[in-house]
Scaffold this active site. Sequence first.
Site, PDB file in Angstrom:
ATOM      1  N   GLU A  92       0.612  38.558  44.040  1.00 52.06           N
ATOM      2  CA  GLU A  92       1.023  38.762  42.650  1.00 52.06           C
ATOM      3  C   GLU A  92       1.425  37.448  41.994  1.00 52.06           C
ATOM      4  O   GLU A  92       1.806  37.438  40.822  1.00 52.06           O
ATOM      5  CB  GLU A  92       2.222  39.712  42.588  1.00 52.06           C
ATOM      6  CG  GLU A  92       1.937  41.125  43.024  1.00 52.06           C
ATOM      7  CD  GLU A  92       3.151  42.013  42.857  1.00 52.06           C
ATOM      8  OE1 GLU A  92       3.869  41.875  41.847  1.00 52.06           O
ATOM      9  OE2 GLU A  92       3.396  42.841  43.747  1.00 52.06           O
ATOM     10  N   CYS A 124       1.738  44.826  45.833  1.00 51.13           N
ATOM     11  CA  CYS A 124       2.162  44.543  47.207  1.00 51.13           C
ATOM     12  C   CYS A 124       1.226  45.128  48.257  1.00 51.13           C
ATOM     13  O   CYS A 124       1.343  44.806  49.442  1.00 51.13           O
ATOM     14  CB  CYS A 124       3.579  45.072  47.428  1.00 51.13           C
ATOM     15  SG  CYS A 124       4.792  44.383  46.289  1.00 51.13           S
ATOM     16  N   HIS A 246       5.855  49.131  53.871  1.00 51.69           N
ATOM     17  CA  HIS A 246       6.158  48.091  52.877  1.00 51.69           C
ATOM     18  C   HIS A 246       7.652  48.139  52.574  1.00 51.69           C
ATOM     19  O   HIS A 246       8.250  49.216  52.488  1.00 51.69           O
ATOM     20  CB  HIS A 246       5.352  48.320  51.603  1.00 51.69           C
ATOM     21  CG  HIS A 246       5.793  47.450  50.468  1.00 51.69           C
ATOM     22  ND1 HIS A 246       5.828  46.077  50.563  1.00 51.69           N
ATOM     23  CD2 HIS A 246       6.244  47.755  49.221  1.00 51.69           C
ATOM     24  CE1 HIS A 246       6.269  45.573  49.423  1.00 51.69           C
ATOM     25  NE2 HIS A 246       6.531  46.573  48.593  1.00 51.69           N
TER      26      HIS A 246
END
Length: 527
Positions: A92, A124, A246
Site C-alpha cells: 500500500e 493488506c 492478518h
Amino acid sequence: MSHRGVGVVGYGVYIPWERIETEKIVRERERKRGKELERVLEKVRHGLLLREKALAGHNEDTITMATEAAENAVRMAGIAPDEIGSVTAGSESKPYAVGTIARHVASFIGMGQNVFVADLEGACNSGMQGVGFIDSEIRSGRIKYGLAIGADVAQAERGDPLEYSCGAGAGAYVLGRTDLIATIEDIAPFSSLFMDFWRRDQAAVPSHFGRTTVEAYKSHVIGAIANLFRKHPDLSLSEFDAITFHQPSGYLPMKTCAALTEDKIPYVEDESIAERMKLTEQDIEKKVKPWLKVLDTGNTYAASTLISLASVFDNSKPGDQVLAVSYGSGAYSNATWFEVQDGIEEKRGLTPTVEDYIKRKTTIRIETYQDLIKARLSRIKQKLEIPRLVGDVEPVNGKAFTVSLCHGCERIYYPAREKCLDSECTGAMDVKRYPLIARLKSVSKLPLKRRFTSNFELLDQNKVLFVDAKIQDLKPGVKLEGVLRRLDYEGKDGLIMYGIAYRPVFQETLALIPKPKPLVIAPTQYA
C-alpha cells in the site's frame, strides 16, 4: 483441486531496527484527556493488544525492505537469483505510483531481465495474493521458481487510532517444486466490495469507517476458511497445528477466534462446515496466540501475514499442518493451507528468524518519532537532510557491489549503469565498488555545518554511510555488511536514488553466505 507438489522453497523477512512503544504515542496524542488517559492506555494494551511497532528509518522504504526480505528468501532457497521467473510485490506504500517495487527488487538482487514483474493491489491481502499467483504460474509450467513479496511502511493520520498500530516490515517467499520446506495444499479466496478502508489517489494517508472493519474482517476471514473447508469435506480447524491471521492489531484475530468458539458461527449457513470450523480456548492459546507478531512490529499491512507465517515456519516441524488467513480491506481474504516438509530442518539457520529481527532493535524517543512521521507525510521532499554517520571501510573479501555516480546531474545509480538515464546529460559516469563485507576504519558524525552535504558528494569523496547503529557501536575493526538504502530523491517528482550503506554484521555466520550479486552494468534501456 490439489496444489500438491508446489510450495515454499525459502522465505525471509525484514523488520526495521527502530521501534517505539505504542504507549508513548498514545500519551502524546491523548494527553488532553486528563484522567481518561489511563483508560485509553488500558484499552490499547489489553483491548487492541498493541505494545510496540517497527518504524522505517529516513533511508528506508518498501523497496529497501522488500530487497532484504527477498535476499533472505533466496539465500534460504539455495538457488541462483536468475532462476526466478516471476516476482510479485504487494504493498500500500509504493515509492513510485508508476514504477514497480518488483522490478527494483529483481535488479537489486540480480535476477536479470528474463522475469515477469508486477506490483499488486489488494491492501493488506496483496502479499499473500502474490503467493497464490506465483503458485499458479509454477503449476502452469511457465516458470520454475517465483518470488512473492509483501512490504509496507504503514500510513495513518496523526492522532487517528490507526497510528497506534501502523508499523513497517517485509516478507518474501520463494516458491517452486523442489527442496520444499512446506507444500501448498490449497488456497481458497473470499472477497466482496466492502469499502471499510481506502486511500484516494494522491492522499497521503488512508481513510476508514472505524468499527466497520471488525465486520469486514470477521466475515471475510471466516468466509475464506469456509470456502477452503467446502472444497475439503474431511478438513477441520482442529487438525491444524498452527493458525495465523492478518494482524491489524491483536484485537481482530482474537475477535475472530472468539466467533469460532460460538455454538453458531456467524456468516456460515452450512452447519456441516461450521461444525468443522470450531476452535476451543486451548486451540487459541496454543495454535494462534504464539504468532501474534503485531505486538512487536505493529501492523505491517501487506507483510503482516507473511511475517507471522514465517514465525510459524521458524518453529515448525515436518508434518505440521499450517493455516494462514490473510485479509485486505476493500475487502479480500485468502485461506492458504500448508504442510511442513522435511526440507525445513536442512534450511534452519541460513537466514535470520522473525525473532532475530524482533530482538535487533533500538527504541527511539517520541520527538524522534515526530520528526520521522513529519518527513514521511511531507508532500514535497527535497533532499535527505538527516543526521548521518560517515566514514571509511576496507574490504574483507573480494565480493563487491557496484554503483555509478553521474557527474553531470549528480545522480546515484544502483545497479551501476554505463550511461545516465537522461539522454541530454553529458556528465562522466564514475563506477565505484563497495565491498560486500567490510571492516570499519573510521567513523564520524556529519557536523551541523555540513548537514546539506549530499550523499552523492560523500560517495564521490569515497566515504560510506552507516545505518542501524549508534556511533558508540562503531569501533575500528568491527565487521560490517553492505545493505541497500535509499540515498536521495529529486524533489517530489524526480527519481529516488538507491545505493549501499553499511551496518554491523547482523549474524556472524550469515556474513559467510554470499548474497545474490546485482547486475554489474545495466545496459541502456528506454521505456
